[in-house]
Design an enzyme around this catalytic site. Structure first.
Site, PDB file in Angstrom:
ATOM      1  N   SER A   1       4.485  -4.477  -8.360  1.00 11.39           N
ATOM      2  CA  SER A   1       5.963  -4.551  -7.888  1.00 11.39           C
ATOM      3  C   SER A   1       6.769  -5.314  -8.392  1.00 11.39           C
ATOM      4  O   SER A   1       6.849  -6.483  -8.896  1.00 11.39           O
ATOM      5  CB  SER A   1       5.618  -5.368  -5.999  1.00 11.39           C
ATOM      6  OG  SER A   1       6.978  -5.879  -5.289  1.00 11.39           O
TER       7      SER A   1
ATOM      8  N   TYR B   1       1.583 -12.226  -1.437  1.00 13.54           N
ATOM      9  CA  TYR B   1       2.040 -10.623  -1.422  1.00 13.54           C
ATOM     10  C   TYR B   1       2.620 -10.911  -2.777  1.00 13.54           C
ATOM     11  O   TYR B   1       2.045 -10.500  -4.425  1.00 13.54           O
ATOM     12  CB  TYR B   1       3.044  -9.653  -0.633  1.00 13.54           C
ATOM     13  CG  TYR B   1       2.701  -8.381  -1.160  1.00 13.54           C
ATOM     14  CD1 TYR B   1       2.019  -7.012  -1.154  1.00 13.54           C
ATOM     15  CD2 TYR B   1       4.257  -8.046  -1.967  1.00 13.54           C
ATOM     16  CE1 TYR B   1       2.626  -6.457  -1.981  1.00 13.54           C
ATOM     17  CE2 TYR B   1       4.594  -6.414  -2.060  1.00 13.54           C
ATOM     18  CZ  TYR B   1       4.422  -5.865  -1.997  1.00 13.54           C
ATOM     19  OH  TYR B   1       3.740  -4.530  -3.033  1.00 13.54           O
TER      20      TYR B   1
HETATM   21  P1  NAD Z   1       0.839   2.131   1.928  1.00 13.27           P
HETATM   22  O1  NAD Z   1       0.495   1.661   3.592  1.00 13.27           O
HETATM   23  O2  NAD Z   1       1.139   3.984   2.339  1.00 13.27           O
HETATM   24  O3  NAD Z   1      -0.469   2.347   0.931  1.00 13.27           O
HETATM   25  C1  NAD Z   1      -1.009   1.410   0.688  1.00 13.27           C
HETATM   26  C2  NAD Z   1      -2.511   1.614   1.249  1.00 13.27           C
HETATM   27  O4  NAD Z   1      -3.382   0.503   0.477  1.00 13.27           O
HETATM   28  C3  NAD Z   1      -2.558   1.872   2.466  1.00 13.27           C
HETATM   29  O5  NAD Z   1      -2.404   3.455   2.304  1.00 13.27           O
HETATM   30  C4  NAD Z   1      -4.404   1.638   2.408  1.00 13.27           C
HETATM   31  O6  NAD Z   1      -5.078   3.116   1.949  1.00 13.27           O
HETATM   32  C5  NAD Z   1      -4.324   0.167   1.448  1.00 13.27           C
HETATM   33  N1  NAD Z   1      -5.423  -0.987   2.165  1.00 13.27           N
HETATM   34  C6  NAD Z   1      -4.035  -1.715   2.640  1.00 13.27           C
HETATM   35  N2  NAD Z   1      -5.479  -2.842   3.407  1.00 13.27           N
HETATM   36  C7  NAD Z   1      -5.943  -2.211   3.171  1.00 13.27           C
HETATM   37  C8  NAD Z   1      -7.836  -2.512   2.748  1.00 13.27           C
HETATM   38  N3  NAD Z   1      -7.911  -3.815   3.172  1.00 13.27           N
HETATM   39  N4  NAD Z   1      -8.157  -1.993   2.800  1.00 13.27           N
HETATM   40  C9  NAD Z   1      -8.553  -0.965   1.245  1.00 13.27           C
HETATM   41  N5  NAD Z   1      -7.376  -0.467   1.411  1.00 13.27           N
HETATM   42  C10 NAD Z   1      -6.336  -0.943   2.161  1.00 13.27           C
HETATM   43  O7  NAD Z   1       2.255   2.252   0.902  1.00 13.27           O
HETATM   44  P2  NAD Z   1       2.525   1.582  -0.252  1.00 13.27           P
HETATM   45  O8  NAD Z   1       4.047   1.396  -0.365  1.00 13.27           O
HETATM   46  O9  NAD Z   1       3.047   3.762  -0.997  1.00 13.27           O
HETATM   47  O10 NAD Z   1       1.782   0.929  -1.533  1.00 13.27           O
HETATM   48  C11 NAD Z   1       1.155   1.432  -2.211  1.00 13.27           C
HETATM   49  C12 NAD Z   1       1.097   0.571  -3.547  1.00 13.27           C
HETATM   50  O11 NAD Z   1       2.205  -0.027  -3.612  1.00 13.27           O
HETATM   51  C13 NAD Z   1       0.781  -1.527  -2.969  1.00 13.27           C
HETATM   52  O12 NAD Z   1       0.182  -1.572  -3.808  1.00 13.27           O
HETATM   53  C14 NAD Z   1       2.100  -1.812  -3.551  1.00 13.27           C
HETATM   54  O13 NAD Z   1       2.052  -3.203  -2.817  1.00 13.27           O
HETATM   55  C15 NAD Z   1       3.170  -1.116  -3.634  1.00 13.27           C
HETATM   56  N6  NAD Z   1       4.412  -1.506  -3.604  1.00 13.27           N
HETATM   57  C16 NAD Z   1       4.893  -0.932  -2.475  1.00 13.27           C
HETATM   58  C17 NAD Z   1       7.141  -0.937  -2.792  1.00 13.27           C
HETATM   59  C18 NAD Z   1       7.024  -0.371  -1.198  1.00 13.27           C
HETATM   60  O14 NAD Z   1       8.627  -0.846  -1.144  1.00 13.27           O
HETATM   61  N7  NAD Z   1       6.283   0.760  -0.492  1.00 13.27           N
HETATM   62  C19 NAD Z   1       7.105  -2.373  -3.188  1.00 13.27           C
HETATM   63  C20 NAD Z   1       6.403  -2.282  -4.613  1.00 13.27           C
HETATM   64  C21 NAD Z   1       5.328  -1.992  -5.063  1.00 13.27           C
END
Ligand code: NAD
Ligand code: MG
Length: 296
Positions: free
Chosen positions: A188, A201
């Site tokens: 991230s 985080y």
């Molecule tokens: P999202 O909520 O769609 O996906 C995250 C997924 O993580 C969830 O759908 C869930 O299936 C899984 N998860 C959460 N807690 C869990 C647990 N205890 N056990 C098993 N699975 C679990 O959100 P996203 O933004 O698509 O996130 C995907 C990745 O992108 C993550 O690593 C997040 O840190 C990263 N990210 C997101 C952003 C943003 O702005 N959305 C920015 C930087 C990084």
């Protein structure tokens, strides 16, 4: 004069304030307004990942969903891990993967459970008939303004889900991964330019970047590339069950150089590239997809 083959990136996708909203955990994509764009109706594949066997964590929604759709349309069979409670979202992805003519294995696991990594890898290997590519993408993100409000219980869970599970999944999968395979992680912008309310985080996201770069040195000795992606503000469910302070939702993403939040579909081509044979000289890198903020 408008040139139909050119697209101004500032004018793509949703560019307004988001309606105020929140959800209980686990937040569901199906309840978001507006719906994130994960390429459901737009992503076109070109056999870049033909017959690959891929495990993607957190692939029911958001970035993981966009990656799962893209990988399947590029010709991959996919096993997707999701959190119990996310069935509505994961069923949507499974339908799209099957419509692409590829196999979809559903793995319902909570990564706070120590047994989950070995169980899910074993099932993925068995049902896909092997495993060559990992996309380690699941994470939890729960904001607290002050360390005084951040429980050690949450700190441990965040580390377990976001980074410790990556060690365990790679350990379980490595005997199966052949030369030519790939490991991808989701870091991230928070790993490089952290926000104070995401202390636990952001720490894990920096650790993921370091883990990725370091692991590439071990795995290239067996012909496997390891790379990461560092997204900026992307419109996904993770923001809506405490991922941001509630008052930050309407203007989410507007501080990006592009002036808007990103959509998950805008991440998918980078994951496809990094997993594909086209990235044969790329390993140990973190690619920023941040809407303009530098990760250097
Ligand atoms: P999202 O909520 O769609 O996906 C995250 C997924 O993580 C969830 O759908 C869930 O299936 C899984 N998860 C959460 N807690 C869990 C647990 N205890 N056990 C098993 N699975 C679990 O959100 P996203 O933004 O698509 O996130 C995907 C990745 O992108 C993550 O690593 C997040 O840190 C990263 N990210 C997101 C952003 C943003 O702005 N959305 C920015 C930087 C990084
Ligand atoms: Mg989800």
């Amino acid at each position: 004069m408008t040139e139909p083959h050119l697209q101004d990136p500032r004018e793509l996708y949703y560019r307004h304030e988001f309606p105020d909203q929140d959800q209980a955990a686990p937040a569901l994509q199906s309840e978001m307004n507006p719906q994130p764009d994960c390429g459901e109706t737009s992503y076109e594949g070109h056999d870049r990942l033909l017959n690959r066997r891929v495990l993607i964590t957190g692939a029911d929604s958001g970035i993981g969903r966009a990656v799962a759709i893209a990988f399947a349309r590029e010709g991959a069979d996919v096993a997707i891990q999701y959190l119990p409670g996310e069935e509505t979202d994961v069923n949507m992805v499974a339908t799209l993967i099957k419509e692409a003519g590829r196999k979809c294995v559903l793995l319902s696991h909570d990564l706070r459970d120590e047994a989950a990594p070995e169980e899910m890898v074993a099932k993925a290997v068995e049902e896909l008939g092997g495993l060559d590519t990992l996309v380690l993408n699941a994470a939890q993100q729960i904001a607290h303004k002050d360390i005084a409000d951040l429980s050690m219980h949450q700190v441990k869970d965040t580390f377990m889900v976001n980074i410790i599970s990556m060690f365990a999944i790679v350990k379980a999968a490595e005997p199966h991964l052949p030369a030519g395979g790939a490991i991808l992680t989701t870091s991230s912008i928070q790993g490089f330019n952290p926000s104070p309310q995401l202390l636990d985080y952001a720490t894990t996201k920096a650790a993921i970047a370091n883990f990725t770069i370091n692991l590439s040195q071990q795995f290239i000795k067996r012909g496997i590339r390891v790379n990461g992606v560092a997204p900026g503000p992307i419109w996904t469910p993770i923001q809506l069950a405490g991922g941001q302070p509630q008052d930050a939702i309407p203007k989410f993403g507007q501080n990006a150089l592009l002036g808007r939040a990103g959509q998950p579909v805008e991440l998918a081509p980078v994951y496809v590239f990094l997993a594909s044979n086209e990235a044969s000289y790329v390993t140990g890198q973190i690619y920023g997809v941040t809407g303009g903020e530098s990760i250097n």
